[in-house]
Design an enzyme around this catalytic site. Structure first.
Site, PDB file in Angstrom:
ATOM      1  N   LYS A 173      17.524  23.514  74.161  1.00 21.79           N
ATOM      2  CA  LYS A 173      16.315  24.352  74.048  1.00 21.79           C
ATOM      3  C   LYS A 173      16.359  25.143  72.757  1.00 21.79           C
ATOM      4  O   LYS A 173      17.419  25.420  72.206  1.00 21.79           O
ATOM      5  CB  LYS A 173      16.179  25.310  75.246  1.00 21.79           C
ATOM      6  CG  LYS A 173      17.277  26.370  75.412  1.00 21.79           C
ATOM      7  CD  LYS A 173      17.121  27.639  74.598  1.00 21.79           C
ATOM      8  CE  LYS A 173      18.322  28.560  74.734  1.00 21.79           C
ATOM      9  NZ  LYS A 173      18.423  29.605  73.739  1.00 21.79           N
ATOM     10  N   VAL A 223      27.724  23.298  70.241  1.00 23.81           N
ATOM     11  CA  VAL A 223      28.444  24.177  71.168  1.00 23.81           C
ATOM     12  C   VAL A 223      28.385  25.622  70.663  1.00 23.81           C
ATOM     13  O   VAL A 223      28.571  25.866  69.464  1.00 23.81           O
ATOM     14  CB  VAL A 223      29.907  23.684  71.291  1.00 23.81           C
ATOM     15  CG1 VAL A 223      30.760  24.684  72.051  1.00 23.81           C
ATOM     16  CG2 VAL A 223      29.932  22.325  71.975  1.00 23.81           C
ATOM     17  N   GLY A 250      25.901  27.345  70.103  1.00 22.74           N
ATOM     18  CA  GLY A 250      24.969  27.289  68.981  1.00 22.74           C
ATOM     19  C   GLY A 250      23.637  27.958  69.238  1.00 22.74           C
ATOM     20  O   GLY A 250      22.751  27.919  68.398  1.00 22.74           O
ATOM     21  N   GLY A 281      23.617  24.650  75.295  1.00 23.86           N
ATOM     22  CA  GLY A 281      24.409  23.452  75.605  1.00 23.86           C
ATOM     23  C   GLY A 281      25.215  23.595  76.888  1.00 23.86           C
ATOM     24  O   GLY A 281      25.234  22.688  77.725  1.00 23.86           O
ATOM     25  N   ASP A 308      19.893  30.599  81.407  1.00 21.55           N
ATOM     26  CA  ASP A 308      19.149  29.479  80.820  1.00 21.55           C
ATOM     27  C   ASP A 308      19.238  28.202  81.660  1.00 21.55           C
ATOM     28  O   ASP A 308      18.575  27.208  81.337  1.00 21.55           O
ATOM     29  CB  ASP A 308      19.695  29.153  79.419  1.00 21.55           C
ATOM     30  CG  ASP A 308      19.439  30.267  78.418  1.00 21.55           C
ATOM     31  OD1 ASP A 308      18.612  31.154  78.717  1.00 21.55           O
ATOM     32  OD2 ASP A 308      20.073  30.249  77.349  1.00 21.55           O
TER      33      ASP A 308
END
Ligand code: C5P
Length: 315
Positions: free
Chosen positions: A11, A97, A99, A103, A138
């Site tokens: 996302k 990762v 990031g 993830g 998330d």
């Protein structure tokens, strides 16, 4: 059933409005999530005990123990279904990762769906999302996909209608940023500035741009309240954002808590131009071209043969 594979997207936050800290320590948010075509693929198969292997982005860095959100997802669902969590989980990672592209949350959402399918739990998707919210803010969106407004701590979702396809470039950085550290820096910067903490609200221009499929208007309306904090912790990201803007991006921002930077392009050709310019600028580790919105976590219908999954599990 010998194995189940789930494909799950990354996302980017088109808007991330961060409000006050709540009594539970989380920040009140309005987040416009947008799922893009960078994917992790999560495969689960029965095993003697819960083990994890990782391939691709973050190989050798992603933890293989309970600090991996996918492991916690397997344990949580096993507990709810009264099942032993004895599976091997293989994470084939295309999402950077740490990031700012969710993830870890994507892997958790995929692990929930994959194990529920493997164990024939028949858990309603809404219930899987509720379980996901226990693991991270998330996770429910990684399951839902598309474009959606998240409120609360980001876990209460409402789909946002949009027209057409948006073209993206992501500049991946060396190393990650800790999400709690970026939120902490956001609070610190606000305290130093002495400004009142805003009440988060969705931007009307942004929702209108999505409805109209207007990339230029979307690029102009994107915003991220965590960006000053990410730039404070990683000042070099300014150069990355400038390089993408100079190459013609319609909008440029830090993705979530960073350090990945996201660039909206007018079309696929423009995205390739921005990607080449970013690579040549030397301001990022590498780039990925992607599009959005894409759907959320889904079971891959035919299991694909992968030789590297025969490696014994570690951890
Ligand atoms: O929910 P999740 O575990 O993904 O959040 C990671 C961290 O990000 C939290 O521990 C918290 O520091 C920060 N966070 C926050 N407010 C939110 C979501 C995340 O402060 N709404």
């Amino acid at each position: 059933m010998t194995s189940v594979t789930v494909l799950v997207p990354a996302k980017v936050n088109l808007q991330l409005a961060v409000g006050a800290v709540r009594p539970d320590g989380y920040h009140e948010l309005v987040s416009v999530f947008h799922a893009v075509s960078l994917f992790d693929e999560v495969t689960v198969r029965p095993a003697d005990r819960l083990t994890v292997t990782v391939e691709g982005e973050g190989e050798g860095v992603v933890p293989l123990d309970r600090s991996n959100l996918a492991v916690r997802a397997v344990e949580l669902l096993a507990d709810r279904l009264g099942q032993r969590p004895d599976v091997h989980v293989h994470l084939r990672k295309g999402i950077p990762v740490a990031g700012g592209m969710a993830g870890g949350s994507a892997d958790a959402a995929a692990a929930l769906l994959a194990c529920d399918t493997l164990w024939r739990g028949a858990t309603p998707r809404e219930m899987l999302r509720r379980l996901g919210a226990e693991l991270g803010s998330d996770v429910p969106f990684s399951d839902l996909g598309g474009t959606a407004i998240g409120t609360g701590r980001g876990e209460r979702l409402a789909a946002v209608p949009s027209v057409g396809r948006f073209h993206w470039v992501f500049a991946l950085a060396d190393g990650g940023l800790s999400t709690p550290a970026v939120y902490g820096e956001c609070d610190r910067l606000r305290e130093v500035a002495g400004e009142p903490v805003p009440v988060p609200a969705p931007r009307e221009e942004l929702v209108a741009a999505l409805r109209a499929g207007d990339a230029a208007a979307l690029g102009a309306a994107m915003s991220n309240d965590l960006q000053p904090a990410a730039l404070s912790l990683r000042p070099a990201l300014r150069d990355t954002l400038d390089a993408g803007r100079a190459a013609g991006a319609l909008g440029a921002l830090v993705s979530g808590s960073g350090p990945t930077c996201a660039f909206l392009a007018a079309d696929e050709a423009a995205a390739k131009t921005v990607a080449v310019a970013l690579e040549e600028s030397g301001t990022c580790r590498t780039t990925r071209v992607a599009y959005g919105p894409v759907g959320g976590a889904k079971v891959v219908p035919t299991p694909r043969l992968r030789t590297n999954e025969s490696t014994p599990g570690v951890g």
